[in-house]
Design an enzyme around this catalytic site. Structure first.
Site, PDB file in Angstrom:
ATOM      1  N   SER A 283       7.218   5.260   7.704  1.00 51.27           N
ATOM      2  CA  SER A 283       7.633   5.105   6.507  1.00 51.27           C
ATOM      3  C   SER A 283       6.753   4.034   5.928  1.00 51.27           C
ATOM      4  CB  SER A 283       8.970   4.632   6.293  1.00 51.27           C
ATOM      5  OG  SER A 283       9.014   3.852   5.065  1.00 51.27           O
ATOM      6  N   ARG A 329      -0.816   4.832  -2.117  1.00 52.37           N
ATOM      7  CA  ARG A 329      -0.848   5.774  -1.025  1.00 52.37           C
ATOM      8  C   ARG A 329      -2.362   6.425  -0.913  1.00 52.37           C
ATOM      9  NH1 ARG A 329       4.967   8.646  -0.876  1.00 52.37           N
ATOM     10  NH2 ARG A 329       5.988   6.681   0.270  1.00 52.37           N
ATOM     11  N   HIS A 400       1.779  14.917   2.493  1.00 49.89           N
ATOM     12  CA  HIS A 400       2.989  14.744   2.440  1.00 49.89           C
ATOM     13  C   HIS A 400       3.898  15.237   1.349  1.00 49.89           C
ATOM     14  CE1 HIS A 400       6.471  11.815   3.078  1.00 49.89           C
ATOM     15  NE2 HIS A 400       6.237  11.093   1.669  1.00 49.89           N
TER      16      HIS A 400
END
Lengths: 636, 262
Positions: A283, A329, A400
């Protein structure tokens, strides 16, 4: 130009005004309307439960043995909301702004504002369902921070927030199933969308246990079938995640928007062998306490603990001092790739960076870390055999999430009347990059608080129960589905389905992964049809079509990835700019950051199918920013 | 590049060879039997399911039908996977699903007997795949708080003592895999049901319906053919999420109270 049907008026009033104006279906008439919901993740389960509570006649389909297994269950870190409980200056506007900025200014302002607006209701709803969010000693809800934000707005349930939210939505769904208000079809795969007179009329399904192909008619079809990350073969997605429902709807006329916006998550357990079947996410919440670094020296093979402090490069903290390890990200991933490309990567493959908790353990103690991340540390140790309490984790980016998806208007309806698309399956809210803890927010926003209103607006305008499964369009779609199954089973070639999937995945990752360029994309466009042709000549699908046949299921999905991937690559080739998760090497700032081209590419690129292997037609939806000033993203 | 089979680097790979005795059964109505397969050159970094993938690829190439098994997330959270390995649901490692069990936990030359969950409440679909829809029906009977979308109060208007929130979360971690049933000599589902009953009865949100909930869920559990609890504690030992049998005690307490009150 596509009409997004964004309501008039100031940004902050659009949704409220729209809700008060849209048409309603009389409560007594609602049960006459049949709605099909495909997929039971956060979006599908929440939508199905909410529509059923309103009184609609709902039919729910999922490919898993139980709706509770949808891949939303694997989301770890948390869900964002603008509650401002920590009193740190959060607001709906700030959540909206962070999301638009995080998406690199490629999302629709009005949708994102609405998302931020309903975020707080989601938390209320989930708490009322009994979702056991983390709490402080006072008994009130706890928050933590996530990438791309400078406030703590993320609600969480240990490292299993997706599980708890999904089980909440699943419980709401099962409550309606128990009442007999929802008919549930598990282990059932949608294999085609039926269109008649340009309107979505129903679906064709295959029962995965008996192989029976069936027709289902409805007044509206809702796709909540998730993203297409498994086109890369290796991803953090569950093995069954696929593009089939979306792609087959696309082949029936639904536009596919921004397929090149794919999210590579920075913190995953690195690849270790070619038998590997999937990648495991660690995570993003770990970046709250973990520090990312590599050795300053190239090819340094010393153990992490043997490398002194001044020989370490905490490159995110160095390059982005104000956001540090909590940059979005796309930046975290690209920078990991950069240092590994420079030869500073660690581990056996050199394709990894450290995520180090030593400082946090010193500061907070191992017990505190255990409380925050126990299940993640355990999972890491189970897979790698290493304890992250003692040695830094080794991580590397992996596919992802996919921001692209079927095009929808403000009402979440596709360009095909009666076809709605929600959650990750649509393209709507995250632009070119999704911020952490926003997927759960969007899935539940669409399902609980947007679709139940907007679908009524559509249904109020159509007569209920008009569609019957004896239309010729149903017969034709059913015939095609059966033929495709027979064809897959009859090839009896030499290569397995997985061999084709792996080959495609490696190609798409190499040429259309974390960095893309003109030559590579063109090469992929040449190779994909070759792999596809070979697939249809040489795939070996054992078994029959009349019972549980997992090879057959995978074959159908890989066949669709082999078509879809071409559109993904074409979109990446056409978008001659870098934005968010789409990084074109030709377009970068002198510092190596993504360089957008707002003059030429400030639009949604939505593709219309023109036949397998043919170039699809591009439709554009202009992105008009009224509230936010377009700027180069700055996290320094 | 993550897909490359690790070029120019020295990797310490260790491989083992195993004999697998796998339950093969074409459908619910047909008779099943064990088949023996060799699993050669199994990298010890593989997960158990990746080992089965390798065996399946080989079977496919040989023109045989691969072993059917349920799986999805492969990170221990979806609850889809599970098989009994040498008598232990999810295999020998504590608190671990089959997908998270790695081959480094086995030794070369070992024989692994791999079977599906066996319970009246879980009819076999094919090979290692079983039908767990009975769990869904138990949930539909009462595993929820009857709050409609839109009618929830402000989240922080409901304070929950941290201790109770943590206990509720411990119970809520259940992934619904069914290992507890497979482990129990009575094929009881009381750990599964107890976990949900506990989670909701520990929270103020679930209190109002708690009596009705426990009565309905237990009734459904019995109807579905699950056995009773005789305190073997095998369920807790097999549970990949280490859910405590305390939850069964809590359910029994709730149940007795509800019966007395009703």
């Amino acid at each position: 130009m596509l009409d997004s049907k964004i309501p008039e008026g100031p940004l902050k009033e659009k949704w409220t005004k729209h809700k008060s104006k849209i048409k309603l279906v009389n409560p007594a008439n609602k049960r006459k309307y049949h709605v099909i919901v495909v997929g039971t993740g956060l979006a599908g389960a929440s939508a199905a439960a909410s529509l059923s509570e309103l009184g609609y006649n709902v039919h729910v389909f999922c490919i898993q043995d139980s709706p509770r297994r949808a891949h939303s269950i694997a989301a770890q870190g948390g869900i964002n909301a603008a509650k401002n409980y920590p009193n740190d200056g959060d607001s709906i506007y700030r959540l909206f702004y962070d999301t638009v900025k995080g998406g690199d200014f490629r999302s629709r302002e009005a949708n994102v504002y609405r998302l931020a607006e309903v975020s707080n209701c989601i938390i209320d709803q989930c708490v009322a369902q009994g979702v056991p969010f983390a709490r402080e000693y006072s008994g009130y809800l706890d928050n933590r921070s996530f990438g791309g934000a400078q406030v703590s707005r993320t609600f969480y349930a240990r490292g299993q927030t997706g599980q708890q939210l999904l089980l909440g939505a699943y419980s709401a769904l099962m409550k309606e199933v128990g009442k007999g208000a929802i008919k549930l079809y598990p282990r059932t795969e949608m294999l085609d969308l039926v269109i008649a007179d340009g309107v979505a009329r129903g679906i064709i399904t295959r029962n995965l246990v008996t192989g029976k192909v069936e027709r289902f008619a409805a007044d509206a079809v809702v796709l909540a079938t998730g993203g297409y990350g498994n086109v890369f073969y290796l991803s953090t997605n569950a093995k069954a995640c696929n593009v089939t429902a979306s792609w087959r709807a696309h082949k029936k006329g639904a536009l596919f928007a921004n397929p090149c916006y794919t999210q590579i998550h920075p913190t995953c357990i690195p690849v270790h062998g070619d038998y590997q079947s999937k990648l495991t996410l660690m995570s993003e919440s770990l970046r709250n306490d973990g520090r990312v670094w590599v050795p300053k020296k190239k090819g340094d093979t010393r153990q992490a603990s043997q490398i002194p402090e001044d020989e370490r490069d905490y490159y995110l903290e160095r390059k982005y001092p104000s956001f540090g390890n909590l940059v979005p990200r796309d930046l975290a991933s690209r920078n990991a790739k950069l240092v590994c490309d420079e030869g500073k990567g660690v581990g056996a493959t050199g394709q990894a960076v450290y995520l180090d908790f030593a400082d946090a353990i010193k500061r907070l103690g191992a017990d505190k870390l255990k409380e925050r991340y126990e299940n993640l540390f355990e999972m890491y140790e189970r897979i790698s055999g290493v304890s992250a309490y003692k040695e830094p984790m080794m991580i590397y980016p992996a596919v992802h999430y996919t921001m692209g998806g079927l095009w929808v208007d403000y009402n979440l309806m596709s360009n095909l009347p009666g076809l709605f698309v929600i959650g990750e399956a649509n393209f709507s809210d995250h632009g070119a990059n999704r911020l952490g803890a926003s997927a759960l927010m969007q899935g539940l926003a669409d399902g609980y608080f947007v679709l139940p209103y907007t679908i009524g607006d559509y249904l109020a305008g159509v007569k209920s129960g008009q569609t019957k499964t004896d239309l010729p369009e149903f017969a034709e779609a059913e015939k095609q589905v059966k033929e495709k199954t027979d064809r897959l089973l009859s090839i009896k070639g030499k290569k397995t389905v997985d061999e084709f999937h792996r080959e495609l995945g490696k190609l798409v990752w190499d040429k259309c992964g974390m960095a893309r360029n003109d030559a590579g994309l063109k090469e992929a466009l040449k190779r994909i049809p070759e792999i596809r042709d070979e697939f249809w000549k040489n795939v070996n699908v054992p078994g029959s079509g009349t019972d549980l046949n997992q090879s057959l299921e995978r074959a159908g999905r890989v066949a669709d990835f082999l078509e879809f991937s071409e559109t993904l690559v074409r979109d990446a080739l056409h978008r001659r700019e870098s934005c968010g998760g789409h990084f074109r090497e030709e377009f970068q700032t002198p510092e190596g950051e993504a360089l957008r081209d707002d003059n030429n590419f400030c639009y949604v690129g939505a593709w219309q199918f023109q036949g397998v292997g043919n170039e699809p037609t591009l439709h554009k939806e202009a992105l008009n920013f009224e509230e936010v000033h377009l700027a180069q993203r700055n996290y320094k | 590049m993550p897909h490359d089979p690790l070029p120019n680097l020295i990797i310490m790979t260790k491989t083992i060879t195993l004999t697998l005795k796998v339950w093969r059964q074409k459908s619910k109505s047909e008779k099943g039997k064990f088949e023996v397969y060799k699993a050669d050159n199994i990298d010890t970094d593989m997960s158990f399911l990746e080992m089965l993938d390798v065996v399946n690829e080989k079977l496919t190439k040989e023109g045989k039908e691969p072993i059917a098994f349920d799986h999805d997330c492969r990170e221990g959270i979806c609850g889809a996977c599970g098989a009994v390995v040498n008598g232990q649901p999810h295999g020998p490692l504590d608190a671990t699903t089959l997908c998270q069990l790695h081959m480094r936990n086995f030794k070369t030359g070992q024989t692994l007997v791999i079977e599906p969950w066996r319970a009246k409440g879980f009819p076999i679909v094919r090979d290692l795949v079983v039908d767990r829809s009975s769990f869904d029906r138990i949930m539909a009977a009462g595993g929820f708080v009857s709050v409609k979308t839109g009618s929830a109060p402000e989240a922080n208007s409901i304070a929950v003592a941290k201790k109770n929130a943590e206990l509720a979360m411990d119970a809520a971690q259940c992934i619904g895999c069914g290992a507890c049933v497979a482990a129990c000599p009575n094929a009881s589902a009381m750990l599964f049901v107890g976990a949900k009953v506990s989670q909701l009865s520990l929270l103020p949100q679930g209190k109002i319906e708690s009596k009705e909930r426990v009565l309905k869920m237990v009734k459904k559990m019995d109807e579905e053919g699950f056995g009773n609890c005789s305190n073997e504690y095998e369920c807790e030992a097999a549970c990949p999420k280490s859910i405590s049998v305390t939850n069964i005690a809590r359910m029994n307490k709730e149940f007795r109270q509800a019966e007395v009150d009703s």
